[in-house]
Design an enzyme around this catalytic site. Structure first.
Site, PDB file in Angstrom:
ATOM      1  N   LYS A   1       0.861  -1.271  -0.066  1.00 35.60           N
ATOM      2  CA  LYS A   1      -0.062   0.108   0.173  1.00 35.60           C
ATOM      3  C   LYS A   1       0.755   1.249   0.086  1.00 35.60           C
ATOM      4  CE  LYS A   1      -0.303  -0.400   5.086  1.00 35.60           C
ATOM      5  NZ  LYS A   1      -1.077  -0.824   5.944  1.00 35.60           N
TER       6      LYS A   1
ATOM      7  N   TYR B   1      12.487  31.696   5.303  1.00 34.89           N
ATOM      8  CA  TYR B   1      10.947  32.582   5.398  1.00 34.89           C
ATOM      9  C   TYR B   1      10.936  32.671   6.902  1.00 34.89           C
ATOM     10  CZ  TYR B   1       9.569  31.359   0.852  1.00 34.89           C
ATOM     11  OH  TYR B   1       9.439  31.282  -0.621  1.00 34.89           O
TER      12      TYR B   1
HETATM   13  C1  LIG Z   1      -0.389  -1.974   6.898  1.00 32.84           C
HETATM   14  C2  LIG Z   1      -1.052  -3.186   7.504  1.00 32.84           C
HETATM   15  C3  LIG Z   1      -0.244  -4.307   7.649  1.00 32.84           C
HETATM   16  C4  LIG Z   1       1.742  -4.249   7.268  1.00 32.84           C
HETATM   17  O1  LIG Z   1       1.965  -3.812   8.641  1.00 32.84           O
HETATM   18  P1  LIG Z   1       3.781  -3.683   9.024  1.00 32.84           P
HETATM   19  O2  LIG Z   1       3.549  -3.187  10.365  1.00 32.84           O
HETATM   20  O3  LIG Z   1       4.022  -2.523   7.835  1.00 32.84           O
HETATM   21  O4  LIG Z   1       4.352  -4.918   8.771  1.00 32.84           O
HETATM   22  C5  LIG Z   1      -0.605  -5.508   7.885  1.00 32.84           C
HETATM   23  N1  LIG Z   1      -1.886  -5.592   8.112  1.00 32.84           N
HETATM   24  C6  LIG Z   1      -2.818  -4.518   8.071  1.00 32.84           C
HETATM   25  C7  LIG Z   1      -4.225  -4.801   8.240  1.00 32.84           C
HETATM   26  C8  LIG Z   1      -2.237  -3.514   7.694  1.00 32.84           C
HETATM   27  O5  LIG Z   1      -3.082  -2.167   7.380  1.00 32.84           O
END
Ligand SMILES: *Cc1c(COP(=O)(O)O)cnc(C)c1O
Length: 368
Positions: free
Chosen positions: A38, A264
């Site tokens: 993701k 800035y």
């Molecule tokens: C993002 C996510 C993961 C991955 O978690 P990590 O800590 O990055 O390994 C796994 N399961 C779900 C439901 C997630 O939203």
């Protein structure tokens, strides 16, 4: 390795392979591996990362939103893809593009069944999400009967898996809570299995869960951050290699006198004769304004240069008074040595946020 001549995010796929193999070595041979890609594979490049992981025979992918799954399908990814957080408006697309939804509430279940029936689906795979304490998404334990009834009344969908998510798998102080989540998940799994009469896959662990709770791997694990080189602890970080190296360049050097100001709002004032470097990376590239005023830093020729004044949209200025460097020299924001997790700590955040914040404007360079 050639030096960066502009801001660039290098993605080192030998490190990705290493991390995948390391995490796999924690699993039983039959445990499946779902790679979480993701948010552009945690700010890297989801398509290239997914293609590489396919060559390593990864079993599953997960994305948060449907559009992320569509992008992977458009790029020719054929491995199953779990969409963790779909909306009703996405359901037709999900079916058209062979994506597999997380079904997390009664509303989502009923609507997905309706649309799967309209689309004449048979045994379309879905993944039933239970809440065991994170209180974010998911059914409650006492929804099992409702879910099973819905599933028994249709042939359009089938529960391919049942899953939940740990709230604090990286936190030793929350071990009792995590063990309770694991226990609750086991009970949900066995109740569900008994009532539905077949055995879906079960999965619970993210990266820290994989490392800290080997007894809870079930049929599959879901790893994100570990693949990208962070284990949420100093000890585990040693076994993993950051895949992303964010590099830039010194565009210009200025010599300023005492009481001259930088940037800035004149937020930095020189204490004496000082030397500053201007670097082409700003908050629009993912270096948040929180890193301004000496919270954040970069490395130039092995030395730490603090960010002075406010972070601009497209630039930061750093103090190089005591650093031997010249215009055109390479700047390291983070790499395998100067870790993103360390930079994160300086502004009270975590590696996940630093990585995913790197905006799409920053060029990615895959290094195989
Ligand atoms: C993002 C996510 C993961 C991955 O978690 P990590 O800590 O990055 O390994 C796994 N399961 C779900 C439901 C997630 O939203």
């Amino acid at each position: 390795m050639s030096k960066a001549q502009e801001t660039i995010l290098e993605l080192h796929f030998d490190a990705l392979t290493h991390n995948y193999n390391y995490l796999k070595s924690k699993l039983k041979p039959e445990t499946k591996f779902l790679a979480v890609v993701k948010a552009f594979a945690y700010g890297s490049d989801s398509i290239e990362v997914a293609k590489h992981l396919e060559t390593l025979a990864v079993d599953y992918f997960a994305v948060a939103y449907t559009s992320e799954g569509v992008a992977l399908r458009d790029a020719g990814i054929t491995t199953p893809i779990l969409v963790l957080h779909p909306q009703v408006i996405n359901f037709k697309t999900i079916i058209e593009r062979c994506l597999e939804p997380s079904i997390y509430s009664p509303r989502i279940l009923k609507t997905f069944i309706e649309i799967a029936e309209q689309e004449n689906q048979k045994n379309y795979p879905v993944h039933i999400k239970f809440n065991t304490g994170l209180n974010r998404l998911g059914f409650w334990h006492n929804d099992i009967e409702f879910i099973v009834n819905q599933l028994k009344n249709t042939s359009s969908i089938v529960a391919k898996s049942l899953f939940s998510h740990l709230a604090a798998s990286e936190d030793e102080n929350e071990k009792d809570f995590t063990l309770k989540q694991i226990e609750d998940f086991k009970n949900i799994a066995s109740n569900f299995e008994t009532q539905i009469g077949y055995q879906p896959w079960f999965h619970l662990c993210n990266t820290s869960g994989v490392i800290n709770y080997p007894e809870a791997h079930f049929n599959m694990v879901r790893c994100g951050i570990g693949l990208y080189g962070f284990g949420n602890s100093a000890k585990e970080d040693q076994n993993l290699k950051p895949i992303a190296k964010l590099k830039s360049i010194i565009s210009q050097i200025h010599l300023i006198e005492k009481n001259e100001t930088v940037g800035y709002n004149r937020a930095y004032k020189a204490k004496g004769f000082e030397k500053t470097a201007t670097i082409p990376i700003g908050h629009a590239d993912g270096i948040s304004r929180q890193f301004g005023n000496k919270k954040g830093f970069v490395f130039i020729n092995g030395q730490k240069a603090p960010i002075i004044g406010n972070v601009c949209m497209d630039m930061i200025m750093v103090n190089i008074t005591n650093i031997d460097c010249k215009e055109g020299d390479e700047v390291i924001v983070f790499d395998g040595n100067y870790k993103a997790s360390t930079l994160a700590e300086s502004a009270n955040t975590i590696s996940y946020e630093i990585l995913t914040a790197i905006s799409q404007r920053v060029k990615r360079k895959i290094i195989k």
